[in-house]
Scaffold this active site. Structure first.
Site, PDB file in Angstrom:
ATOM      1  CE  LYS A  71      -4.283   1.631   2.066  1.00  0.00           C
ATOM      2  NZ  LYS A  71      -5.441   1.274   2.899  1.00  0.00           N
ATOM      3  CD  GLU A  99     -19.483  -1.562   8.306  1.00  0.00           C
ATOM      4  OE1 GLU A  99     -19.709  -2.606   7.657  1.00  0.00           O
ATOM      5  OE2 GLU A  99     -18.543  -0.781   8.040  1.00  0.00           O
ATOM      6  NE  ARG A 114     -22.812  -2.927   2.971  1.00  0.00           N
ATOM      7  CZ  ARG A 114     -21.582  -3.189   2.497  1.00  0.00           C
ATOM      8  NH1 ARG A 114     -20.648  -3.662   3.299  1.00  0.00           N
ATOM      9  NH2 ARG A 114     -21.293  -2.906   1.254  1.00  0.00           N
TER      10      ARG A 114
HETATM   11  C1  TPP Z   1     -18.944  -1.044   4.457  1.00  0.00           C
HETATM   12  C2  TPP Z   1     -17.721  -0.189   4.577  1.00  0.00           C
HETATM   13  N1  TPP Z   1     -17.143  -0.046   5.774  1.00  0.00           N
HETATM   14  C3  TPP Z   1     -16.053   0.730   5.918  1.00  0.00           C
HETATM   15  C4  TPP Z   1     -15.486   1.369   4.838  1.00  0.00           C
HETATM   16  C5  TPP Z   1     -14.291   2.283   5.011  1.00  0.00           C
HETATM   17  N2  TPP Z   1     -13.140   1.792   4.250  1.00  0.00           N
HETATM   18  C6  TPP Z   1     -12.803   2.281   3.073  1.00  0.00           C
HETATM   19  S1  TPP Z   1     -11.461   1.569   2.406  1.00  0.00           S
HETATM   20  C7  TPP Z   1     -11.291   0.560   3.779  1.00  0.00           C
HETATM   21  C8  TPP Z   1     -10.171  -0.412   3.855  1.00  0.00           C
HETATM   22  C9  TPP Z   1     -10.161  -1.294   2.642  1.00  0.00           C
HETATM   23  O1  TPP Z   1      -9.085  -2.204   2.759  1.00  0.00           O
HETATM   24  P1  TPP Z   1      -8.723  -3.068   1.487  1.00  0.00           P
HETATM   25  O2  TPP Z   1      -9.943  -3.629   0.910  1.00  0.00           O
HETATM   26  O3  TPP Z   1      -7.669  -4.007   1.923  1.00  0.00           O
HETATM   27  O4  TPP Z   1      -8.154  -2.017   0.431  1.00  0.00           O
HETATM   28  P2  TPP Z   1      -6.763  -1.245   0.457  1.00  0.00           P
HETATM   29  O5  TPP Z   1      -7.073   0.165   0.896  1.00  0.00           O
HETATM   30  O6  TPP Z   1      -5.839  -1.976   1.404  1.00  0.00           O
HETATM   31  O7  TPP Z   1      -6.273  -1.284  -0.964  1.00  0.00           O
HETATM   32  C10 TPP Z   1     -12.292   0.809   4.686  1.00  0.00           C
HETATM   33  C11 TPP Z   1     -12.425   0.142   6.008  1.00  0.00           C
HETATM   34  C12 TPP Z   1     -16.134   1.193   3.602  1.00  0.00           C
HETATM   35  N3  TPP Z   1     -15.677   1.812   2.476  1.00  0.00           N
HETATM   36  N4  TPP Z   1     -17.209   0.402   3.488  1.00  0.00           N
END
Ligand code: TPP
Ligand code: DXP
Ligand code: MG
Length: 615
Positions: free
Chosen positions: A277, A360, A388
């Protein structure tokens, strides 16, 4: 500039490997340049550059459907699908969305912003494809964080059973926004530990490559055979998937070869790619948490921008203190430790803190389990993400009237994240649920008072506050609050503005020192302060809220007035029945007519012209 020659994914196919590598660097620079000026999801998008270029090199978007879970990592996808000339408008009003969006491009297969939807989307698309006798590829890119979401795992279960052809690319960087959590995440780490396997594989590919590119797929088959011999079961065996990997997610050449090979396979395949990342930008590699979604920055000398003291921090400070006063307090977050202001709390009270991952629903029902066994859980959750866990709030918390506090952050319009993230439905969806109580503090002191009282009143309590800064409240101060009672901040002779939450500031600004217009901090929505409402029913009333009009605070006031048989003139200022795209919060509030100007306009329409207009 190679990027100048790329106007569609088609153009990628004509590039040499050297040009592709050059393109990756140019795309990285463009992502940094634009995110520096606009803010945005920098680290995730930097980490997915090679993966996205390889996918567009091998597959044929828009005929083949490329899905990006959450869609926050897809800046490279936007740049190579005809949007490079508009990329500088990213997340700006009227400009490109910060996520993939079906209405924005034929190359955007799904409209997202919330995590964990891509696999069910892909499942649906493969069923439709096969039923209609079509033959395109469906590829879903999902991060290790998004894979902690229950709907992703449930979709995998169905995908494996149906066995339809699709490619799932697990983009594993061991990060969610914070460090990723969960047993699968631990297992992925182990998988990656077999570094010698990866190095041997890379050497094997290089040797075979020189003999004949066709032999490249041999490595995959050899690996699969080795795993069977080593009894290193395919980690997704239970889900009926073919597992390939882990492979280097920044090795553009290797990715292209592997994807070419996998493209020919039938059935569902999961390709496990390992990425970093923030790849290619030192500060983001070093601190992918801060650089997950930075505000603007100086790209030459990137430094963290000190944001003002936020409602989230006020909440975090309050619960950190409260935990010393209430030993049964426990705080849960669904993967939003930083966003919800819980870093300090998680360090001071690790034994009473839980990040459940991006789920959630699990957060809310885990809290219910805790409440059933004597704890006092607080679920820290964004309004939009609480959507959610609606059934969990009803079925697992409200029916038994369990003492669970919902600290609802990002309540109201949130700005650049746009329609998928505005927290503008929670009043409507919570106030209809029996036993729920709903409040909105006017400042950090009132937030502290409400949180402390909420732990005493019992039952489900929702306290909502906006994405905004707030004046810090002194530590150790716990003011009393008359639960369920509103607060008159300014007397009026002809009209009263009843403001719920963030709009109170606009109401005070609009009323100014006009003696005719009073202002009420209507901080409790359920229960409403019916006694005060009854006493104000002889005035003209104007309600204002940062929420959809339908089912919001204004509706609750109208229902209560109707119940008491009062018929004053009432105007409701709230969001109209449509989605609001991305933009700045003040601009979107102005568009919705809920800011001070909108309130003045409504007052004029109610016959309360400002003095200078009356002269
Ligand atoms: C339902 C929901 N909960 C929380 C979030 C907040 N959120 C956005 S990106 C993220 C992390 C995503 O991690 P990953 O899928 O591993 O992607 P990366 O950023 O590591 O590429 C979160 C928790 C969201 N977008 N949707
Ligand atoms: C992609 C996603 O859902 C999160 O990164 C979200 O954008 C965070 O929002 P805040 O910036 O308001 O914390
Ligand atoms: Mg990740």
């Amino acid at each position: 500039m190679v990027l100048n020659r790329v106007n569609s994914p088609e153009d990628l196919k004509a590039l040499s490997l050297e040009e592709l590598l050059q393109l990756a660097e140019e795309i990285r620079s463009e992502i940094i340049r634009v995110t520096a000026q606009n803010g945005g999801h920098l680290a995730s998008s930097l980490g997915a550059v090679e993966l996205i270029l390889a996918l567009h090199r091998v597959f044929e978007s828009p005929r083949d459907r490329l899905l990006f879970d959450v869609g926050h990592q897809a800046y490279a996808h936007k740049l190579v699908t005809g949007r490079k000339d508009r990329f500088h408008t990213l997340r700006q009003e009227g400009g490109l969305s910060g996520f993939t969006k079906v209405s924005e491009s034929e190359h955007d297969a799904i409209t997202v912003g919330h995590a964990s939807t891509s696999l069910a989307h892909a499942l649906g698309m493969t069923i439709a494809r096969d039923l209609r006798g079509e033959s395109y590829h469906v590829v879903a890119v999902i991060g290790d964080g998004a894979l902690t979401g229950g709907m992703a795992l449930a979709a995998l279960n169905k995908i494996g059973e149906l066995g339809k052809r699709m490619l799932i690319v697990l983009n594993d960087n061991e990060m969610s926004i914070s460090e990723n959590v969960g047993a699968l995440n631990k297992y992925f780490k182990e998988l990656q530990i077999r570094k010698w396997v990866q190095d041997a594989e890379k050497l094997g590919r290089q040797i075979l490559e020189h003999i004949s590119p066709k032999l490249f797929g041999l490595v995959d088959r050899a690996k699969e055979a080795a795993k069977l011999l080593l009894h290193q079961e395919n980690p997704f065996y239970a889900w009926g998937l073919r597992y390939v990997g882990p492979v280097d997610g920044h090795d553009l050449k290797g990715l292209v070869h592997t994807l070419e090979h996998l493209k020919e396979l039938d059935g569902p395949t999961l390709l496990h790619v390992v990425t970093q990342k923030g790849k290619g930008y030192k500060v983001a590699e070093a601190d992918p948490i801060y650089w997950h979604g930075p505000p603007g920055f100086n790209p030459e000398r990137p430094e963290k921008v000190a944001k003002g003291y936020s409602w989230s921090q006020a909440f975090g400070d309050a619960v950190t203190e409260l935990a010393h006063l209430e030993p049964r307090l426990f705080v849960l977050t669904p993967a939003m430790r930083e966003g919800s202001g819980l870093v300090r709390y998680s360090l001071e009270h690790p034994e009473r803190y839980l990040d459940v991952g991006i789920c959630e629903d699990v957060a809310v029902t885990t809290a219910a389990g805790m409440a059933l066994r004597g704890l006092k859980p607080i679920v820290a959750i964004y309004s939009t993400f609480l959507q959610r866990a609606y059934d969990q709030a009803i079925h697992d918390v409200a029916i038994e009237n369990l003492p669970v506090v919902f600290a609802i952050d990002r309540a109201g319009i949130v700005g650049a994240d746009g329609a998928t993230h505005h927290g503008v439905f929670d009043i409507a969806y919570l106030r209809t649920v029996p036993n729920f109580q709903i409040a909105a503090p006017k400042d950090a002191l009132e937030l502290r008072a409400m949180l402390r009282k909420a732990l005493e009143v019992g039952g489900p309590v929702a306290i909502r506050y906006p994405r905004d800064n707030v004046e810090r409240a002194p530590e150790g101060v716990w003011p009393e609050i008359e639960w369920g009672r509103w607060e008159v901040l300014k007397e009026g002779t002809e009209a009263y503005i009843l403001a719920f939450g963030k709009t109170l500031r606009y109401a005070l600004e609009a009323a100014g020192n006009d003696p005719r217009v009073g202002v009420v901090n209507a901080r409790f929505l359920k229960p409403l302060d019916k006694e005060m409402l009854r006493s104000l029913a002889r005035y003209k009333l104007l309600t204002v809220e940062d929420h959809q009009g339908m089912g919001g605070f204004g509706s609750a006031v109208l229902e209560a007035l109707n119940e008491m048989g009062s018929r004053p003139e009432v105007r409701i200022l709230a969001l109209p029945d449509r989605f609001f795209e991305h933009g700045t919060i003040p601009s979107l509030h102005r568009q919705a007519g809920i800011d001070a100007e909108g309130i003045r306009k409504a007052l004029r329409e109610m016959g309360l012209h400002p003095a200078y207009e009356r002269a």
